[in-house]
Write a protein that holds these residues in place. Structure first.
Motif, short mmCIF file in Angstrom:
data_model
loop_
_atom_site.label_atom_id
_atom_site.label_comp_id
_atom_site.label_asym_id
_atom_site.label_seq_id
_atom_site.Cartn_x
_atom_site.Cartn_y
_atom_site.Cartn_z
N LEU A 94 0.86 -1.18 0.00
CA LEU A 94 0.00 0.00 0.00
C LEU A 94 0.89 1.23 0.00
N GLN A 95 0.79 2.06 -1.04
CA GLN A 95 1.63 3.25 -1.13
C GLN A 95 0.76 4.51 -1.01
N ALA A 96 1.21 5.43 -0.16
CA ALA A 96 0.51 6.70 0.03
C ALA A 96 1.51 7.73 0.52
N GLY A 97 1.48 8.92 -0.05
CA GLY A 97 2.36 9.99 0.39
C GLY A 97 3.83 9.66 0.23
N GLY A 98 4.17 8.85 -0.76
CA GLY A 98 5.57 8.51 -0.99
C GLY A 98 6.13 7.47 -0.04
N ARG A 99 5.28 6.96 0.85
CA ARG A 99 5.70 5.91 1.77
C ARG A 99 4.86 4.66 1.53
N VAL A 100 5.38 3.52 1.99
CA VAL A 100 4.76 2.24 1.68
C VAL A 100 4.59 1.42 2.95
N ALA A 101 3.45 0.76 3.05
CA ALA A 101 3.23 -0.28 4.06
C ALA A 101 3.21 -1.61 3.32
N SER A 102 4.16 -2.48 3.62
CA SER A 102 4.29 -3.75 2.92
C SER A 102 4.06 -4.90 3.90
N LEU A 103 3.21 -5.82 3.52
CA LEU A 103 2.94 -7.01 4.33
C LEU A 103 3.66 -8.19 3.71
N TYR A 104 4.51 -8.82 4.51
CA TYR A 104 5.29 -9.97 4.05
C TYR A 104 4.83 -11.25 4.74
N SER A 105 4.86 -12.33 3.98
CA SER A 105 4.75 -13.72 4.48
C SER A 105 3.37 -14.11 5.00
N ALA A 106 2.46 -13.20 5.16
CA ALA A 106 1.12 -13.57 5.63
C ALA A 106 0.35 -14.27 4.51
#
Length: 273
Positions: A94-106
């Motif tokens: 999920l990218q917003a405002g030039g930053r990213v939240a990444s979910l791994y391995s779930a």
């Protein structure tokens, strides 16, 4: 596996980065969600909440992203241009405002409409979340005395996510210790004052674990351990994972036993049988 307080801390971190932001890009690794990313792009994140060990991201188009980390899932926050170095498999981005939240391995990720969320096969079985749903000590007392739970041994009941969501193994041992109760006792066996104390302890312990990143021990006992040069692993808990060590309160050796196929630690002197 992380317990409720740890997932709530993750939810708060995600909220600080995402809430109020419009999503610039959304990517899912799962084939069943591959075409859904575009439906979220341009929409704002309204809130991020935890419910037990599940995490819910609410969007302004009435959609909700459900995820459960299970044993190996982890969210990582980073700049779009600097992804983390990891061998984990990326599942959600999920990218917003030039930053990213990444979910791994779930592996347990799905997208729902807000109105249908109560039909989710996991969430529909959960009891209230002790931190997210405004649960009071009086609420807990009432639930303890209900016909559904009053005959259940506390050692098993506290791990039942249908009772209250988010209580895991270390919290179970710590709650029973601070309440002064043995795992074989049932709510119906307790005096009113004991049920009241257990209700207060359940709220206090889980909120302390949230505030202090998993620490549930008392400040004085922590200070004593630190003066001896002991590590966090020694002073984090009052009883959990302290088999054979002296009880902070009375000096009796902490005992380990298996209850509902999970290890439980208790003080045979401090906890009523």
């Amino acid at each position: 596996m992380p317990e409720g307080p740890e997932i709530r801390r993750v939810a708060d971190r995600l909220a600080r980065q995402l809430v109020g932001q419009s999503l610039e890009s959304v990517w899912f690794a799962f084939p069943e969600l591959a075409g859904e990313g575009a439906s979220l792009e341009g929409h704002r994140v309204l809130s991020v909440e935890s419910w037990g060990k599940a995490l819910l991201i609410h969007f302004d188009n009435d959609r909700v992203l459900y995820s459960h980390n299970q044993l190996y899932g982890v969210w990582k926050l980073h700049r779009a241009a600097n992804p983390p170095s990891t061998r984990r498999s990326l599942r959600v981005r999920l990218q917003a405002g030039g930053r990213v939240a990444s979910l791994y391995s779930a592996s347990d990720v799905s997208l729902w409409s807000a109105g249908q969320l109560e039909q989710h096969p996991f969430l529909s079985r959960l009891g209230p979340d002790l931190m997210s749903h405004g649960v009071t000590a009086n609420d807990i007392e009432e639930r303890l005395t209900s016909s559904r739970f009053r005959r259940r041994a506390l050692g098993g009941l506290l791990l039942d996510q249908g009772f209250y969501a988010g209580i895991g193994n270390y919290l179970r041992s710590e709650m029973l210790f601070f309440a002064g109760l043995g795992p074989q006792l049932r709510p119906m066996d307790l005096e009113s004052i004991q049920r009241s104390r257990l209700a207060r302890v359940m709220r206090d312990v889980i909120h302390q674990a949230y505030r202090e990143a998993g620490v549930t021990n008392q400040p004085g006992w922590i200070a004593h351990e630190k003066r001896q040069g002991l590590s966090r692993g020694h002073w984090r808990f009052a009883v959990f994972a302290r088999e054979g060590l002296p009880c902070h309160a009375c000096g009796e050796q902490i005992v380990r036993r298996m209850v509902t196929s999970r290890r439980l630690y208790y003080c045979p002197s401090c906890q009523a049988v």
